[in-house]
Design a protein around this motif. Structure first.
Motif, PDB file in Angstrom:
ATOM      1  N   ARG A 160       3.122   8.044  -3.809  1.00  0.00           N
ATOM      2  CA  ARG A 160       2.336   8.491  -2.658  1.00  0.00           C
ATOM      3  C   ARG A 160       3.191   8.721  -1.417  1.00  0.00           C
ATOM      4  NH1 ARG A 160      -2.530   9.254  -0.688  1.00  0.00           N
ATOM      5  NH2 ARG A 160      -3.517   8.775  -2.681  1.00  0.00           N
ATOM      6  N   GLU A 177       3.347  12.402   0.240  1.00  0.00           N
ATOM      7  CA  GLU A 177       2.862  12.698   1.591  1.00  0.00           C
ATOM      8  C   GLU A 177       3.955  13.330   2.450  1.00  0.00           C
ATOM      9  OE1 GLU A 177       1.290   8.932   2.826  1.00  0.00           O
ATOM     10  OE2 GLU A 177      -0.665   9.302   1.860  1.00  0.00           O
ATOM     11  N   ASP A 223      -5.223   3.999  -3.434  1.00  0.00           N
ATOM     12  CA  ASP A 223      -6.461   4.509  -2.838  1.00  0.00           C
ATOM     13  C   ASP A 223      -6.156   5.675  -1.910  1.00  0.00           C
ATOM     14  OD1 ASP A 223      -7.879   2.503  -4.150  1.00  0.00           O
ATOM     15  OD2 ASP A 223      -7.539   1.069  -2.506  1.00  0.00           O
ATOM     16  N   GLY A 224      -7.207   6.384  -1.569  1.00  0.00           N
ATOM     17  CA  GLY A 224      -7.055   7.476  -0.613  1.00  0.00           C
ATOM     18  C   GLY A 224      -7.086   8.838  -1.270  1.00  0.00           C
ATOM     19  N   GLU A 225      -7.111   9.860  -0.429  1.00  0.00           N
ATOM     20  CA  GLU A 225      -7.151  11.241  -0.885  1.00  0.00           C
ATOM     21  C   GLU A 225      -5.852  11.616  -1.599  1.00  0.00           C
ATOM     22  OE1 GLU A 225      -9.614  13.541  -0.642  1.00  0.00           O
ATOM     23  OE2 GLU A 225     -10.961  12.013   0.201  1.00  0.00           O
ATOM     24  N   THR A 226      -5.991  12.462  -2.602  1.00  0.00           N
ATOM     25  CA  THR A 226      -4.800  12.981  -3.270  1.00  0.00           C
ATOM     26  C   THR A 226      -4.143  14.012  -2.352  1.00  0.00           C
ATOM     27  OG1 THR A 226      -5.860  12.711  -5.424  1.00  0.00           O
ATOM     28  CG2 THR A 226      -3.937  14.155  -5.329  1.00  0.00           C
ATOM     29  N   GLU A 252      -2.489  17.193  -0.776  1.00  0.00           N
ATOM     30  CA  GLU A 252      -2.683  18.600  -1.129  1.00  0.00           C
ATOM     31  C   GLU A 252      -1.517  19.113  -1.964  1.00  0.00           C
ATOM     32  OE1 GLU A 252      -3.451  22.939   1.078  1.00  0.00           O
ATOM     33  OE2 GLU A 252      -3.308  21.078   2.247  1.00  0.00           O
ATOM     34  N   ARG A 288      -3.308  13.752  -9.611  1.00  0.00           N
ATOM     35  CA  ARG A 288      -3.005  12.381 -10.019  1.00  0.00           C
ATOM     36  C   ARG A 288      -2.632  12.358 -11.502  1.00  0.00           C
ATOM     37  NH1 ARG A 288      -5.136   8.081  -6.714  1.00  0.00           N
ATOM     38  NH2 ARG A 288      -6.198   8.910  -4.875  1.00  0.00           N
TER      39      ARG A 288
END
Length: 320
Positions: free
Chosen positions: A141, A145, A164-167, A169, A173
């Motif tokens: 992650r 990011e 956790d959290g948004e994948t 852009e 996953r």
């Protein structure tokens, strides 16, 4: 076994018919008995079955577990992302079991594993992706990011250890796109095919990507093993070591030391590899004692950290 000199030990181990026999190959010398590609090296690990291979924090991965994930990632790379022999697959992540499985998967289908520095900034990640021409970026992650704003439209992103959290852009996953139980795809490549790209530090300019073939990596790995055996022949132990050989991983997998003499040695010889989340000497001492670690490969300051730790005297490090 009587002690031997350096020359006697080398001759005994590398001569005709010996385990580390060296032969002439044109203008080069190579070890005769290395497998042709990393794929064959990894396939040998399947025979280890339920023996423990990877320990990460409180996770235990058997060789069977690891190879099942290697097969699934390899199938994903080929079937979903169209990876063919020679295509670049970048890995940007801290040391996780999935890093190891991704590397084995990419090189097992002829992909070139681009081992990216986990401390790179977005600008450096962008440079590495463009310079290598990576068609896939496998990242945790934190790295994903960082890469979001610089991910080329031609590069597919795969998120490992997403939490956790948004994948981010541009990423998918890993657990969402794997096919459980998928088999290792067929692929045609050989010892002279490119296998890895490792980058220099870039302290005086842009990092340079150093390319190695399957044959080069495997001969380097065998050279490390031969050197260790030379030491044993020169100074034979008085009695066998009471515990199986095991390593603790305290250096990055994107560096040649963590990748070849540590990680690949464990794959090749069936050793247990204990992985740390990050370097903390007290945690290392805890793991060394708990897992009965016999082999420590790190920089001198790490050895000093262990010796200077207030917990050193309370921990059992006699397995070394």
């Amino acid at each position: 076994m009587a002690e031997k000199t350096w020359n006697e030990a080398v001759a005994a181990l590398t001569g005709a018919g010996s385990p580390f026999e060296i032969v002439e190959d044109g203008a080069l010398k190579r070890f005769k008995n290395v497998p042709p590609t990393l794929r064959q090296l990894f396939d040998g690990a399947r025979e280890r079955g339920e023996e423990t291979f990877l320990v990460y924090e409180d996770e235990q991965w058997s060789f069977r577990d690891a190879m099942a994930r290697v097969d699934e990632i390899a199938a994903l790379l080929v079937d979903r992302y169209g990876v063919s022999p020679g295509d670049r697959v970048a890995i940007a992540s801290r040391n996780y079991p999935e890093w190891i499985c991704a590397f084995a998967a990419a090189t097992s289908v002829g992909g070139v594993a681009v081992c990216m520095n986990a401390w790179w900034t977005p600008d450096e990640i962008a440079y590495g992706l463009e310079d290598s021409g990576a068609s896939v970026l496998i990242a945790d992650r934190e790295r994903a990011e960082r890469a979001v704003s610089v991910l080329p439209s031609t590069t597919r992103g795969v998120l490992i250890r997403g939490g956790d959290g948004e994948t981010p852009e541009g990423f998918e996953r890993l657990e969402d796109v794997l096919t459980p139980g998928a088999a290792m795809p067929e692929a045609a490549f050989g010892a002279d095919s490119d296998a890895t790209i490792l980058y220099t530090s870039g302290t005086t300019g842009r990092p340079k990507g150093a390319v190695s073939t399957h044959g080069a990596v495997l001969n380097a790995l065998t050279a490390f093993a031969c050197r260790a055996m030379v030491n044993m022949v020169m100074r034979p132990p008085a009695e066998p070591h009471p515990y199986p050989t095991s390593f603790i991983l305290v250096v990055p997998l994107f560096h040649v030391t963590g990748l070849v003499p540590v990680m690949l040695s464990c794959f090749a010889a069936g050793y247990k590899l204990v992985m740390m989340y990050k370097w903390v000497p007290e945690r290392a001492l805890e793991l060394i004692e708990r897992e009965r670690i016999t082999t420590f490969v790190g920089v001198p300051t790490m050895s000093w950290d262990l010796l200077e730790s207030p917990e050193f005297a309370q921990r059992d490090t006699s397995f070394f």
